[in-house]
Design an enzyme around this catalytic site. Sequence first.
Site, short mmCIF file in Angstrom:
data_model
loop_
_atom_site.label_atom_id
_atom_site.label_comp_id
_atom_site.label_asym_id
_atom_site.label_seq_id
_atom_site.Cartn_x
_atom_site.Cartn_y
_atom_site.Cartn_z
N SER A 89 -33.51 -16.52 -8.74
CA SER A 89 -32.37 -16.61 -7.83
C SER A 89 -31.34 -15.58 -8.23
O SER A 89 -31.18 -15.25 -9.40
CB SER A 89 -31.75 -17.99 -7.90
OG SER A 89 -31.13 -18.13 -9.16
N LYS A 90 -30.64 -15.08 -7.20
CA LYS A 90 -29.70 -14.00 -7.45
C LYS A 90 -28.55 -14.43 -8.34
O LYS A 90 -27.88 -13.60 -8.93
CB LYS A 90 -29.20 -13.44 -6.12
CG LYS A 90 -28.63 -14.46 -5.20
CD LYS A 90 -28.41 -13.85 -3.84
CE LYS A 90 -27.93 -14.93 -2.89
NZ LYS A 90 -27.89 -14.50 -1.52
N ARG A 91 -28.31 -15.72 -8.43
CA ARG A 91 -27.22 -16.17 -9.31
C ARG A 91 -27.54 -15.88 -10.76
O ARG A 91 -26.66 -15.77 -11.59
CB ARG A 91 -26.95 -17.65 -9.12
CG ARG A 91 -26.19 -17.91 -7.85
CD ARG A 91 -26.05 -19.38 -7.59
NE ARG A 91 -25.55 -19.59 -6.25
CZ ARG A 91 -24.30 -19.91 -5.96
NH1 ARG A 91 -23.43 -20.09 -6.92
NH2 ARG A 91 -23.93 -20.08 -4.71
N ASN A 99 -30.41 -13.65 -11.74
CA ASN A 99 -31.09 -12.37 -11.89
C ASN A 99 -30.81 -11.56 -10.64
O ASN A 99 -30.87 -12.13 -9.56
CB ASN A 99 -32.60 -12.64 -11.87
CG ASN A 99 -33.26 -12.38 -13.19
OD1 ASN A 99 -32.99 -11.39 -13.85
ND2 ASN A 99 -34.14 -13.27 -13.56
#
Length: 474
Positions: A251-253, A255
């Site tokens: 998840s962008k949170r 990575n």
Amino acid sequence: MTVRTRVAPSPTGDPHVGTAYTALFNYCFARKSGGQFLLRIEDTDQARSNPRSMQAILDSLHWLGLEWDEGPDVGGDYGPYQQSLRTDIYRQHADQLLEQGHAFRCYCTPERLADLRSQQKASVRTGYDGHCLNLSPAERAELESAGTAFVIRLRVPDEGICRVEDLLRGGIEIDWRSVDMQILVKQDSMPTYHLANVVDDHLMRISHVIRGEEWISSAPKHILLYNYFGWTPPSFCHMPLLRNPDKSKLSKRRNPTSILYYQRMGFLPETLLNYLGLMAWSMPDGEEKFPLDAMVDQFDLTRISLGGPVFDTKKLTWLNGRWIREALTDEQFAGRVESWALNRDYLMKIVPLVKERVSVLSELGTLASFFVSGDLNLTAEDFQDRKVPIEVIRKSFKRVLEELETLGDWNKDAIAEMFKKSAEASEIKLRDYLRPFYVAVAGSSKSTPLFDSMEILGKDLCRVRLRDALRLVG
Ligand code: GLU
């Protein structure tokens, strides 16, 4: 049978590394089998899709070198390859399902559906309850003549087991009672993913659907649709999901997930592909560094392993170093630097911001280096501020990191709006509020305008820098 595979991204944000991962495996399988690889844009969700995102997907997959035989920009015999241009086709197919009783009109109001959901909270059986399946002809006629809005739903068997044959997992059994009566056509008469995807895979003669495992639970609906239409389903192969180093779903949170970020950080496209290849696959000789054509040569679906592959930027960085040292001549390295740092398009975004602020070109280094850097090497001292206490800075970093996620479009106006609102809520003058953000994003409070700079750097890189800064002040 000719092998035909496809990658079918939805253009709803920055191009995702997961899309490249799926594309890579589809590409390798098609090339190895002497078949074709297609790109289809799934943009039936009008509210979430946007043309900028579509262009970014095309550009970044081209940058990676995953060329497709058919697609929106190259054409092909089975086009158009963009779903929003195929709505008539889906309408005809939805009508056919309605006529044959495989689908039904559902007139339920949002209120009734919300009630249903809250009643179902405690029960095992969730999903649509089939209310509109049981309307009498008179009730139906009344709703029709009143012009009541409706959606079209899929009819699902009340009992029994659906067996999904997966090339990697064998037969997966799913109870029909856990499958929802999926909406196939929305009130605005646009199809949902499920209908459009099945119709297109059939009409585009896709032989193998290789996609993320998050779609396994949708496979019964798809198989049902193939059966209702009287079509043979393609073979399914659900790829293991990419994970963060802590094993949670990538998840962008945690990575950066945007291909644009890896491009901006100066990863080579060869490395990114190589690393994505290592995610669920390995070379027979165990070599970790391999080019795309070697992966194609050796490709075999049965070598895909199902363990949760971890996308680790540290390992990616290590691999990129190997590529730079082992695969590029000095000439080639210089060429890469040129096309990366001196990339004309990128440069032209930066020029309007720096031209006003330099008297000699040598000032560019200090002023603009943050546009071509990864880590800014800041320390906690860099955030000491005459006016804003460190606790307040910490809070504002946290708040903005959260608000970043709610921004639909990444542009300077939206960014400015977000900062103005958070400064107001914190009751701090905007100028003071922004100072630590300049430091976090650009390395100095005297820099090019913040909102413009953030737009250029991209969301993922800004997120990474803000998170680094938060760690320093935390
Ligand atoms: N549009 C879907 C996605 O964005 C495609 C899923 C599939 O390949 O069927 O992932």
